[in-house]
Design a protein around this motif. Sequence first.
Motif, PDB file in Angstrom:
ATOM      1  N   ASP A 158      -3.997 -50.644  67.207  1.00 23.96           N
ATOM      2  CA  ASP A 158      -4.168 -51.491  68.395  1.00 23.96           C
ATOM      3  C   ASP A 158      -4.398 -52.944  67.988  1.00 23.96           C
ATOM      4  O   ASP A 158      -3.823 -53.865  68.577  1.00 23.96           O
ATOM      5  N   ARG A 159      -5.237 -53.161  66.997  1.00 18.63           N
ATOM      6  CA  ARG A 159      -5.521 -54.530  66.552  1.00 18.63           C
ATOM      7  C   ARG A 159      -4.293 -55.169  65.896  1.00 18.63           C
ATOM      8  O   ARG A 159      -4.030 -56.352  66.095  1.00 18.63           O
ATOM      9  N   LEU A 160      -3.556 -54.384  65.127  1.00 18.97           N
ATOM     10  CA  LEU A 160      -2.331 -54.928  64.520  1.00 18.97           C
ATOM     11  C   LEU A 160      -1.313 -55.272  65.601  1.00 18.97           C
ATOM     12  O   LEU A 160      -0.623 -56.290  65.509  1.00 18.97           O
ATOM     13  N   ALA A 161      -1.227 -54.438  66.626  1.00 17.83           N
ATOM     14  CA  ALA A 161      -0.302 -54.704  67.731  1.00 17.83           C
ATOM     15  C   ALA A 161      -0.690 -55.974  68.476  1.00 17.83           C
ATOM     16  O   ALA A 161       0.172 -56.687  68.996  1.00 17.83           O
ATOM     17  N   ALA A 162      -1.994 -56.274  68.498  1.00 18.40           N
ATOM     18  CA  ALA A 162      -2.476 -57.487  69.165  1.00 18.40           C
ATOM     19  C   ALA A 162      -2.301 -58.727  68.297  1.00 18.40           C
ATOM     20  O   ALA A 162      -2.589 -59.837  68.742  1.00 18.40           O
ATOM     21  N   GLY A 163      -1.842 -58.554  67.058  1.00 16.30           N
ATOM     22  CA  GLY A 163      -1.562 -59.702  66.201  1.00 16.30           C
ATOM     23  C   GLY A 163      -2.526 -59.917  65.056  1.00 16.30           C
ATOM     24  O   GLY A 163      -2.375 -60.859  64.285  1.00 16.30           O
ATOM     25  N   ASP A 164      -3.541 -59.059  64.900  1.00 23.05           N
ATOM     26  CA  ASP A 164      -4.483 -59.206  63.792  1.00 23.05           C
ATOM     27  C   ASP A 164      -3.811 -58.857  62.467  1.00 23.05           C
ATOM     28  O   ASP A 164      -2.868 -58.055  62.428  1.00 23.05           O
ATOM     29  N   THR A 165      -4.319 -59.433  61.392  1.00 25.67           N
ATOM     30  CA  THR A 165      -3.907 -59.008  60.057  1.00 25.67           C
ATOM     31  C   THR A 165      -4.652 -57.720  59.734  1.00 25.67           C
ATOM     32  O   THR A 165      -5.628 -57.367  60.412  1.00 25.67           O
TER      33      THR A 165
END
Length: 177
Positions: free
Chosen positions: A123-130
């Motif tokens: 979910d965090r990667l999908a939101a753009g986080d590294t």
Amino acid sequence: MIKQPDAPRHVVATSADAETVLRRLAREGWTPRAGFALPDPSWDVGVARLLLHGRIADDDTETVQLAVLAAARGAGVVAICDTESPAGRALVDDLSRLGPVNSGLDGTEAVANLIPEQRALLDRLAAGDTIAAAAAAEFLSLRTANRRIAEARAMFGVRTTREAVLAYLRQRQRQPE
């Protein structure tokens, strides 16, 4: 020393699904054996490519423990059980700690098999986080985050993290709430 590939871990709903998986794995060199008790006293049975299989009843925690122990010792596992039962959920959760668990024949049920850490990271990667930022936000070490993401890539059958995130988003949209 040559590293052995991870032993297969499958949790399926029907005997027919189990037979399909067993036939495929037998062609790949695994030796099927009914039941989850290990006959070999040595700890690591991975080199023997032993594939244990059987049905797990809805309330059979003893058989769940045997299946998880066998997987931890390197045996392949094909379990027939209801993943919505307490024993089925416990089995999938415990096997997931060892590595990827396949519950569908075509990999379309990968989202259902993700552990909460993997879902949160994706979910965090999908939101753009590294990966580093996602790991820090989820209070995981970078190494653990990378392992969880690698396990998710294996579940989805993809090679890159980007492909895993895209597959996760597609499958999550298809699942009923």
